[in-house]
Structures are given as structure tokens and as C-alpha cells.
Design an enzyme around this catalytic site. Structure first.
Site, PDB file in Angstrom:
ATOM      1  CG  ASP A 111     -36.178 -15.039   3.905  1.00 14.00           C
ATOM      2  OD1 ASP A 111     -36.594 -15.205   4.815  1.00 14.00           O
ATOM      3  OD2 ASP A 111     -36.202 -14.543   2.467  1.00 14.00           O
ATOM      4  CG  ASP A 123     -32.579 -13.416   2.941  1.00 10.23           C
ATOM      5  OD1 ASP A 123     -32.312 -13.521   4.169  1.00 10.23           O
ATOM      6  OD2 ASP A 123     -33.257 -14.486   1.690  1.00 10.23           O
ATOM      7  CG  ASP A 159     -35.348 -12.089  -1.058  1.00 14.31           C
ATOM      8  OD1 ASP A 159     -34.304 -12.458  -0.952  1.00 14.31           O
ATOM      9  OD2 ASP A 159     -36.295 -11.764  -0.908  1.00 14.31           O
TER      10      ASP A 159
END
Length: 796
Positions: A494, A682, A678
Site C-alpha cells: 500500500d 486494508d 498500514d
């Protein structure tokens, strides 16, 4: 009787029924767990008082509530005393499974931890502990089982048994030596018989004291129709002793010309020595996790209207004021009331350097006060602290059985039955050839084939690696993830909060004529302090400022206020502040400042790359792992970050649903994916990936879907964890190969009579020690710095 500590009445009643430490005994911190268990020795029986486990305050330390479809259940993590092998774990699980109110019972043989999911409305913890006690095991809260007094007791008892076996072995060998160096008939019959009697007397404490753990474990299993790993050992010891005793009492009988007291005492000594070293090694294996999980003090100093009192940390409440002495751990999350404190937060970040905290800043439970005494106000206690969330993750890892460990345990149980059959067949066969050697062969087969090394091969290696990673701030949620991580072919990152910091950083300042950079930043910082917008927070960190009045936030536009002279100032969008237009295609985040004279300044911001992001991506590529950047941000921003860190592919503008589809598409192409996010937004894609990492202290630990939580936020720790996983799988394979090869070689040697019982005992102990020793090498393989990030650990 000494006065009981400040516990609830039900608990005091339970404590009062148990033995009390004498006044002259070595002092230790008062706590419920240590007081009610510290001096309670020996296996539990049905007459023991288990009421303390039902106390709500005590239960808080090892039980949490979990929501299920059928209602709210309790999940407890306890230590099981008296376990030595995988068969013991199976015995405890079988005793609990099927009981009313028990939904699941899972025991990890290597760490001796029980994870129990149960219904408090249908049963009581004391009832479940009593059932386990009837099997000869003891359930203890983690803090009690890992207390110094409990560890010392186990160590002293083990050393005492080892000393007795070793001392008697040396004396018996001294009496047996003449038979090895003389010809038949050289020793007079009366002297020979005297030496046998002396050996028999010296063997008594070895059999009835030193061998006690083997007999207790075997009898416990046999009573419940099971064959444990101590069963063949106990049969070997007992048969050898009885046959040798028969030969001693009746020299003219069938065994009159042969005794095996020397072999008996030797293999008991070797087995005890191996078990003691194994216990110490396993203590080190799980010790890294245990030491991190037991950092909190037993008691703390709480300020009251009457002065300072010492209380159990379980009695703390939000709002209490606590004193923390130098070198002591903070007992709860809180707000610093002293001017300054120097704190060790290695548990949370893996960073060994101390950090400074000032008045009003937060401190976390489990971190150490390295300076002088400080005061803090408690803001979170018990299971609400971040430390408690970390402990829950560690407990989950230390109680999980990896796939290879489950397979080894499944093999071990029927293998033990085959061992007994093989020994019986070997004894019968040799009886036909030379009955004087039949007993030695049968005992050697019993001893040498015990599958202890097989059961320890996988969990020992994985627990060692989990402990090593925990020391540098990487928490492992599932031990099974090591196996998956070692085989990954791609890493998907990410962007925001992972490769970049989860905050914006000031890149450039443009001002109108007559306005200095410092003036613009000072005014912008004062205006931004009243907003939580990411751009405002970045400007507020610049410091400075001046008095403002009537500060208000205009939704979607920015901040406005008045200066001391009454003039208006604004901070926000270009339209809000009448700022000049930017170049077409320039999408960098900006904020603008204006006063009554018009535009004053523009501030250009950017996402700051993590310092080690590029080095981590390059290290992964050097290891043969492909890399992707998967971001929901606009294409220009994602591609800029992708170029900066050097990933192979960039996918931008992806919604959470699209991210999930992209990971699924990559997996359909045959790639094994590790996802790095993080941990905040997600969750679905982290859960969908083959294995996953959550970066940063912002990750909600209790809800994270990841297999690994990197608390310090260093991207390079992804590389370190990958290297550790590969070394772990190499070590597991080596251990399994060794355990299998040992039995393939040793069993035929025992069957043909080339391996005496004492050598079989040495081989059995040595095989387990070799497996654990090989696993312990992993403790030193985790890199301690990023000075050479691409260097792989030495070959396992």
C-alpha cells in the site's frame, strides 16, 4: 498466618486455604498468582482448592470475552504444568473436549499453553481446572507459572533428581567396572554378589526418586488408556530394574549371570540430563515471548489523599495518579505529570534507544522508566492498554500449532504403539537366540525410538524465530505464516502510511513581496492548530504562531480568524484565499494564506517517503521477489512514489474492492502474495493475501487481519522477517530430516543388539537436544541494524 493482600473476599478465602510462605522465606512481590501458587508443590489432586480461578479480578489477567453466533464466550490462556511431550498435550485436550460449556481446547506442547474457549454460563473455570487436575496436570495463570519462584522450584527439583542419578551412576559404574576388565571366574563369587547388592541399593533412589517423572507421566497416560512418550521409557526402566533385582536375589535363576544396574543408572542419568537441558532450551525458546509478555510489575505506588499506597496493578482505575520509580515498568497507559521522563519503548517499536517524554505526553504500559521517579495519570488499564493487545497477539502465536507440528503429533501417537510392539517382537526374537541379551535389546528399542525430537522439530524453530522478531518489534500472529512467507514470490505495498509516512511534509513556501517565510509559517501554524485536516496538521507542526481571535473552520474551505488589530486572515483552498492558479497537471497538495490585502503565501506539501522504503524494495528484488505498489491515490502521486522506491509495477486509483480484485488476479497467475499495509483500511486485502504485514503503531492490534505487525513502522523489517522465515523453514526441514534419520539408523542398531540401553538413552536425549540447539541458532539470525539490509542470515 500472615495478613492477606488486598484481594476480593472470595479470593482471600481461597488463598487462606493454601500453604503460606514462612516469614523468613525469600521475599517477592505480592500478587494473587504468586501468593496462592508460589509454594504449592506437587501435582494437583481433587482435594485442591480451585476457587481462585473463578475470581473475576484474577480472571481478567488470563480471560477475554469473544462474541460468537451462539452468544458471548470466554477465551482463556493458561499454562499447563506437568507437561513433557505432545502426548501430554493431547491428554489435556481430550480431558477438556466434550465437557459441558467447552467449545474448544487447544494445547501447544512446546510452550505448554492452553487456549480454552468456554461458556461462563454453562461451567466454571474451577470445574475445568479440577478435571485437568484429575489427569495430573495443573492449570496456572501465565504470570504465576512464569514467576521467578515457580521457575526456581522446577529448576531445583530437576537438578536434585539429576544429581541423585549422576551420583548413584558413578558409584554403580565403580562397582560394575571389575566385571568389564576381568576374565570370568577371576572375581570370587561372594565379592561378585556383594558388588551386585551394592549396585542394587544404589539403584533404588535412581528408580524410586530420580525416575519419578517418567513413572508419573506413564501411569497418568495408562490410567486413561493412552500411550505417552514416557510409557516406553518407564517400561524400559522398570523391566531392567526388576530383571536385575531378580538376578541379584536369585543368582541361580534364569537371570543370575547378568545384571544391568550400570546401564539402568546411566540411561536414567542421560535422560534426566537431556530433559533438564531440553527444559532450559525450551525456556529460552519461548522465553523471549515470555519475557516480553511479563514486563508489568506485580504492584505499583498509587497516590491517595492519605499518602502513597502500594497496590496490585489490577486495582488501578482510570484517573489514578501513580508513581513510577527508576528502572520500573509503567503499569498502565497514562499521561505524564512530571516535567520529563526518559523511556525505553523497545517492546512497542523494536528501537533500543531511549526516547524522551515531556509533561502531558503519553506513556504506555510495559515501557520502562530509565530516569528518576516520575508521576503519571492513568488513562487506560488492563485489557484496554496497547500492551495488553500485544500480549494477546503473542499468546495467539504461542498457542497456535503449525501445520507441520500437527502432522508430527499425529505421527507420534501411533508411532509409540509401534515402538512397544517392536520392543516386544525384538525381545521375543532374541530370547530364542540368547535370552541373556533379549532384555537389553528390548529396552534399547523402547528407549531409542521415542519420537520426542520429531514432536519438537517444528515448534522449537518457529517459537525461537517468533521470539527473535518480537525483540525487534515485529509481532507474529500465526506461526504457520512462516511457512507461507518463506515461499512468497511477490510483495504488494500500500502507499499511504506504508511506503510513505501517514502524514504530509512541507516541501516549499512561496510568499508575496514583503512577507518573509518565517512570518507566513508562523501565522499559518497558528491558524492550522485549530483543524484536524492532514494539511493543517503538517503546517501546525512548523511551530511559531501569534495570538488569534474568533478562530472558526469553514467546512471544505479552511480556517479563518482575526488578529489583535481586528484584521481578518484565512488559511485554506485557493478559492477561499483568492490565491493565484497553479500550473495545469500540478496536483500536489497545497494550502494558501491570505489577509485583507489578498494572497500572502502558498505552502506546497508532499507525502514523505519512509527513510528505508527504497532500500527495502531493492533488497526484496535482490532476493528474487517481485514488487507492486497498489494505491487508491491518483496516478501521478502513486507513480511518483513508485519511481522513488523502485517497485516493478504501480496500480493507482484502486478502491478497496478493486484492491481485493487485483490481489486475487495476481494469485490466479500463480503468485504467492505478501501484502503490506498500514492495518487501518486494508483489512479485506490483508486477509485475502497469502500472508500479510501491518505497519505502524496506528494499526488496531486487536482487529488487524495481518499475520505480522511491525510496530516501529520500518519497511526494512519486511525484509528481515522474510529472511527469518526462510531460515526458519530450513531449520524445520533440517530438524525433521535429523529426527527421521536418527530413528532410521538407531532402530536397526538396537534391534541387532549393537546399542546397549545406556547408549540408547544418550541417543534419545541427544536427538532432542540437537533439534532444540539447532532451533536456538535462529535467535541470533534476526538483523539488529539496517547497515546491511540485503545480507541474508547464515545458512541454517
Amino acid at each position: 498466618m500472615k495478613q492477606l493482600p488486598d484481594y476480593p473476599p472470595a479470593m482471600n478465602q481461597a488463598v487462606a486455604t493454601l500453604p503460606v510462605r514462612p516469614a523468613h522465606a525469600e521475599p517477592h512481590a505480592a500478587s494473587p498468582a504468586s501468593d496462592w501458587l508460589g509454594d504449592h508443590r506437587g501435582p494437583l489432586t481433587v482435594t485442591d482448592n480451585f476457587a481462585v480461578l473463578d475470581d473475576p479480578v484474577e480472571q481478567e489477567t488470563f480471560t477475554q470475552r469473544v462474541e460468537q453466533a451462539e452468544g458471548e464466550l470466554a477465551e482463556s490462556v493458561l499454562m499447563v504444568q506437568g507437561m513433557y511431550c505432545a502426548a501430554c498435550a493431547d491428554t489435556v485436550e481430550s480431558a477438556l473436549q466434550g465437557l459441558p460449556g467447552v467449545q474448544q481446547a487447544r494445547v501447544h506442547a512446546a510452550t505448554r499453553r492452553l487456549t480454552l474457549r468456554w461458556d461462563p454460563q454453562a461451567t466454571r473455570m474451577s470445574t475445568l481446572a479440577q478435571v485437568v487436575g484429575e489427569r495430573g496436570y495443573r492449570l496456572l495463570p501465565m504470570q504465576a507459572a512464569l514467576s521467578i519462584s515457580e521457575r526456581l522450584r522446577e529448576t531445583r527439583q530437576g537438578l536434585w533428581r539429576l544429581f541423585v542419578a549422576g551420583f548413584c551412576m558413578m558409584q554403580v559404574m565403580m562397582y560394575a567396572w571389575p566385571a568389564y576388565v576381568t576374565e570370568p571366574g577371576e572375581i570370587p563369587a561372594d565379592i561378585d554378589q556383594l558388588l551386585r547388592w551394592a549396585s542394587w541399593v544404589l539403584s533404588l533412589p535412581v528408580v524410586f526418586f530420580a525416575s519419578g517423572p517418567f513413572f508419573e507421566s506413564a501411569w497418568r497416560d495408562l490410567k486413561h488408556g493412552r500411550v505417552g512418550m514416557d510409557t516406553p521409557v518407564s517400561i524400559g526402566i522398570l523391566v531392567t530394574f526388576l530383571a536385575s533385582s531378580a538376578a541379584t536375589f536369585d543368582p541361580t535363576g534364569p537371570w543370575g549371570h547378568e545384571v544391568w544396574f550400570d546401564s539402568l543408572t546411566m540411561f536414567v542419568f542421560f535422560l534426566l540430563g537431556g530433559r533438564y537441558l531440553e527444559f532450559k532450551a525450551r525456556d529460552r525458546t519461548a522465553g523471549a515471548l515470555d519475557s516480553l509478555m511479563n514486563r508489568l510489575p506485580e504492584v505499583c505506588e498509587r497516590e491517595t489523599a492519605k499518602g502513597v499506597e502500594t497496590v496490585s496493578i489490577r486495582r488501578l482505575a482510570v484517573g489514578d495518579t501513580v508513581r513510577v520509580q527508576a528502572g520500573q515498568a509503567f503499569a498502565a497507559d497514562g499521561e505524564l505529570l512530571s516535567e520529563r521522563a526518559t523511556v525505553d519503548e523497545a517492546l512497542l517499536t523494536g528501537e533500543s534507544r531511549p526516547v524522551s517524554r515531556t509533561l502531558g505526553q503519553g506513556v504506555v504500559a510495559g515501557s520502562f522508566n530509565l530516569g528518576g521517579p516520575v508521576r503519571m495519570r492513568v488513562t487506560q488499564v488492563g485489557r484496554d492498554t496497547r500492551f495488553a493487545q500485544i500480549v494477546r497477539l503473542m499468546e495467539q502465536a504461542s498457542t497456535e500449532k503449525p501445520r507441520l507440528a500437527i502432522l508430527a503429533d499425529q505421527i507420534a501417537a501411533p508411532f509409540l504403539v509401534l515402538v512397544l510392539l517392536a520392543a516386544a517382537v525384538a525381545g521375543f526374537y532374541w530370547w530364542q537366540i540368547d535370552h541373556s541379551r533379549a532384555l537389553a535389546v528390548a529396552v534399547a528399542v523402547l528407549i531409542v525410538t521415542c519420537p520426542c525430537a520429531l514432536s519438537l522439530a517444528t515448534p522449537a524453530a518457529m517459537l525461537t524465530s517468533a521470539g527473535a522478531l518480537a525483540r525487534r518489534g515485529v509481532l507474529v500472529r500465526r506461526l504457520q505464516a512462516f511457512e507461507v512467507l518463506a515461499g512468497i514470490s511477490a510483495v504488494v505495498f500500500d502507499k499511504t502510511g506504508t511506503l510513505t509516512h501517514d502524514r504530509l511534509e512541507l516541501q516549499d513556501v512561496q510568499t508575496r513581496a514583503g512577507v518573509s517565510r518565517e512570518q507566513a509559517l508562523g501565522l499559518a501554524s497558528a491558524l492550522a492548530a485549530g483543524s484536524l485536516h492532514p494539511v493543517s496538521r503538517a503546517l501546525a507542526r512548523q511551530g511559531g504562531g501569534q495570538p488569534l481571535f474568533d478562530v472558526t473552520e469553514v467546512a471544505g474551505q479552511g480556517m479563518q480568524a482575526r488578529l489583535a488589530d481586528g484584521s481578518a486572515v484565512r488559511l485554506g483552498s485557493a478559492l477561499f484565499c483568492a490565491a493565484p492558479a497553479t500550473e495545469e497537471g500540478d496536483e500536489a497538495p497545497r494550502a494558501h494564506l491570505s489577509d485583507e490585502g489578498g494572497w500572502m503565501a502558498s505552502f506546497t506539501l508532499e507525502e514523505g517517503l519512509r527513510e528505508d522504503a527504497r532500500a527495502a524494495v531493492q533488497a526484496l528484488r535482490a532476493l528474487g521477489v517481485r514488487t507492486w505498489l497498489l494505491s487508491g491515490d491518483r496516478a501521478s502521486a502513486a507513480e511518483a512514489v513508485g519511481r522513488a522506491v523502485g517497485v516493478d509495477h504501480v496500480i493507482a486509483g484502486a478502491t478497496p474492492e478493486q484492491k481485493l480484485l487485483e490481489v486475487t488476479r495476481l494469485q490466479s497467475q500463480g503468485l504467492t502474495i505478501a501484502m503490506v499495509g498500514d492495518g487501518l483500511n486494508d483489512g479485506p486485502v490483508l486477509a485475502r493475501a497469502d500472508t500479510s504485514f501491518a505497519l505502524g503503531q496506528a494499526a488496531p492490534l486487536a482487529q488487524a487481519q495481518s499475520d505480522y505487525v511491525i510496530q516501529g513502522g520500518q519497511v526494512m523489517d519486511v525484509v528481515h522477517t522474510l529472511l527469518q522465515a526462510r531460515a526458519t523453514l530450513r531449520t524445520v526441514r533440517q530438524n525433521l530430516v535429523w529426527a527421521g534419520a536418527y530413528n532410521v539408523v538407531a532402530v536397526p542398531l538396537a534391534l541387532v543388539g549393537w546399542m546397549p540401553p545406556w547408549l540408547a538413552g544418550l541417543g534419545m536425549a541427544g536427538s532432542s537436544l540437537l533439534v532444540i540447539g539447532n532451533a536456538l541458532r535462529l535467535a541470533g539470525k534476526t538483523p539488529q541494524s539496517a547497515s546491511n539490509p540485503t545480507a541474508a542470515p547464515a545458512s541454517a
